[in-house]
Design an enzyme around this catalytic site. Sequence first.
Site, PDB file in Angstrom:
ATOM      1  N   SER A  21      36.911  36.498 -10.617  1.00 39.08           N
ATOM      2  CA  SER A  21      35.470  36.678 -10.440  1.00 39.08           C
ATOM      3  C   SER A  21      35.175  38.163 -10.610  1.00 39.08           C
ATOM      4  CB  SER A  21      35.040  36.150  -9.062  1.00 39.08           C
ATOM      5  OG  SER A  21      33.636  36.266  -8.895  1.00 39.08           O
ATOM      6  N   HIS A  48      34.140  33.839 -13.588  1.00 31.30           N
ATOM      7  CA  HIS A  48      32.712  33.725 -13.291  1.00 31.30           C
ATOM      8  C   HIS A  48      31.939  34.574 -14.304  1.00 31.30           C
ATOM      9  CE1 HIS A  48      33.647  32.763  -8.766  1.00 31.30           C
ATOM     10  NE2 HIS A  48      34.266  31.967  -9.609  1.00 31.30           N
ATOM     11  N   ASP A 141      36.994  31.242  -3.905  1.00 30.67           N
ATOM     12  CA  ASP A 141      37.263  30.277  -4.968  1.00 30.67           C
ATOM     13  C   ASP A 141      38.746  30.279  -5.324  1.00 30.67           C
ATOM     14  OD1 ASP A 141      36.805  28.460  -7.056  1.00 30.67           O
ATOM     15  OD2 ASP A 141      36.551  30.087  -8.502  1.00 30.67           O
TER      16      ASP A 141
END
Length: 202
Positions: A21, A48, A141
């Site tokens: 991310s 992401h 995540d």
Amino acid sequence: MNSRHPHESPDRCAIVMVAASAGGVQGLQTLLGGLDAGLPASVLVAQHLRRSRSTHIVAILSRATGLRVSLAEGGEYPRAGSVHIAPPDHHLCVETDGRLALSQEDPVNYARPTADPLFESASKAYGPLVIACVLTGADGDGARGVEAVKSRGGVVIVEDPATAAFRGMPKSAIETGKVDFVRPAEGIAPLIGHLLHPARST
């Protein structure tokens, strides 16, 4: 050279999954840049992304690696020496027959794509052929996906939180107690190479 169409089933290769991310593009450059162009595995990436970055990430990562980099397409099979990146606003998943699939199911941790759907689906399809890597990121995540990977015999590598730009994702993965290796970003590619070529010395 393999002349088969990408939608025709190839012999199954190992799958290296990478989740990242915040700060992840630099981490991906480091990891992919350290992998040999003849990698006997396919790399699936859940980074992401904002929609506006979809075209940029392929170009950026292509400059860092000799592997073939593209946005993932539903229905294609992962192939050795290739990097398939989840497109913005889509989860990248793997069907039970090994094909890639794109989904617009609900965001996970407010993001889409994310690691958990990729890790969970790929581990079901490829089991012990999976190596899952969790890089820098600010949320949790990947933790659920890490547990799925380990439950089916895969290997989990996590970037050392002490050297990650953002510690949230690596720290959450480590807290599952299911992580096999913790390495700084530059140490992950050599480890993957060793896992895929165990006869070679490190």
